[in-house]
Write a protein that holds these residues in place. Sequence first.
Motif, short mmCIF file in Angstrom:
data_model
loop_
_atom_site.label_atom_id
_atom_site.label_comp_id
_atom_site.label_asym_id
_atom_site.label_seq_id
_atom_site.Cartn_x
_atom_site.Cartn_y
_atom_site.Cartn_z
N ARG A 170 0.78 -1.23 0.00
CA ARG A 170 0.00 0.00 0.00
C ARG A 170 0.81 1.29 0.00
N PHE A 171 2.00 1.29 0.61
CA PHE A 171 2.71 2.57 0.70
C PHE A 171 3.14 3.00 -0.69
N PRO A 172 2.84 4.26 -1.10
CA PRO A 172 3.01 4.65 -2.50
C PRO A 172 4.40 5.14 -2.87
N SER A 173 5.34 5.10 -1.95
CA SER A 173 6.67 5.61 -2.25
C SER A 173 7.72 4.68 -1.66
N LEU A 174 8.91 5.22 -1.41
CA LEU A 174 10.05 4.40 -1.03
C LEU A 174 9.94 3.88 0.40
N ILE A 175 10.16 2.58 0.54
CA ILE A 175 10.30 1.92 1.84
C ILE A 175 11.77 1.55 2.02
N ALA A 176 12.36 1.95 3.13
CA ALA A 176 13.72 1.57 3.47
C ALA A 176 13.66 0.63 4.67
N PHE A 232 11.67 -0.28 -3.06
CA PHE A 232 12.26 -0.81 -1.83
C PHE A 232 13.76 -0.60 -1.81
N HIS A 233 14.27 -0.13 -0.66
CA HIS A 233 15.67 0.21 -0.48
C HIS A 233 16.19 -0.48 0.77
N ILE A 234 17.20 -1.36 0.61
CA ILE A 234 17.77 -2.07 1.76
C ILE A 234 19.00 -1.32 2.25
N LEU A 235 19.00 -1.04 3.53
CA LEU A 235 20.07 -0.26 4.15
C LEU A 235 21.23 -1.15 4.58
#
Length: 446
Positions: A170-176, A232-235
């Motif tokens: 559902r989240f419409p932008s970047l998830i880190a 999706f961005h993995i830190l």
Amino acid sequence: MKTKLITNANIVNEGKVFEGDVLIKGQYIEAVGKDLSSRSADVIIDAAGKYLLPGVIDDQVHFREPGLTHKGNIHSESRAAVAGGVTSFMEMPNTNPPTFTQALLEQKYVIASQNALANYSFFIGASNDNLEEVMKTDITRVCGLKIFMGSSTGNLLVDDPKVLEHFFSRFPSLIAAHCEDEGTIRRNTALYKEKYGEDVPIACHPLIRSEEACYLSSSFAVKLAKKHGTRFHILHISTAKETSLFDNSIPLEQKKITAEACVHHLWFNDADYARLGTRIKWNPAVKTAHDQQAILNAVLDDRIDVIATDHAPHTWDEKSNTYFKAPSGGPLVQHSLVAMLELYHQGKIKLEKVVQKMSHHPAILFQIEKRGFIREGYFADLVLVDLDAPWKVGRENIVAHCGWSPLEGVTFRSTVERTFVSGHLAYSLGAFDESKMGERLRFDRK
């Protein structure tokens, strides 16, 4: 509007190094070219022999405000940032209270507007029960959503699979995300406690927070992101095995899944625990020399997209504890650029690649408006460095509030001379000008 002219600089930008001049008018870059010295300017800086880079954008810092300000605060840590050539930062939600609501998020922006010398943005945090609050986020004014998929406590740890499905779908932008498998870490902790009791050696940290723990969580998160088409961005990738999860066959602008490397995973390996102990205790852990080299290789071949710090200061007393009592994290934002320039001096990475990973790519990845490049019409976020001005890190020159660094005693060959934040000369030759604060980052998103 006051004008500043930087002349005769070696400009490092968009894959090239060339001699030129940059004219700044107010907040913006007015002109980039050769022979601009005929232009009138209020301030002229002769940068002959020096290198002019776009300001560093650090996509992962913990500046500890509100609630943990004995460790650091937005003012103190943003001073450390600009002293190191970092002109923009994105700060994480694990403050006290955690940034789980829009009201708490906006409180941080108010604090930063009054105290941050660098440009700023803040992640909203995910919990097991704040999905609807997260969905109110204005994605043009907030860098993204941070999920702790491991390595946390209380409601900061999102461990409900249904909740994760909802966020990813559902989240419409970047998830880190911070990815470590909590079950694996707990089992490993129990094994080492059985062997050593409470006196577990720090060298066991990468065995407790193991390659398996990292890969299980990262691969699960990548699978979830692919299922839902999530940005999706993995830190802070810390293992060689995880680098296989990422793609370098398409341009960054087209990637849905991206990754970050941190300076400490490029600088240290597990041989350093004997010398530095809990000073290099991070989550995820610093691991083997093989992992260290594999992460650098993935940076070089574009499987890993950005370089950041995970700057997370603790007091010296806190870090001087035994293994279980010493918190994870350390201060690096002042030294991230010079550390990467040291790897350049060692022949491990090109200047153009350092700029790409620390300036260009964060701007592209987060879709930041008019920053991250030396371009006419862009904000004048710039750092002037001398690549041949050695200095040693010591407590007398550490700017972070905590007053220590895992890099104490290291001699760097490069020095950050000046840092411009939105056209304002915020740092010059060791002195700060706090007459103007940084700007809130904006994001070019629909």
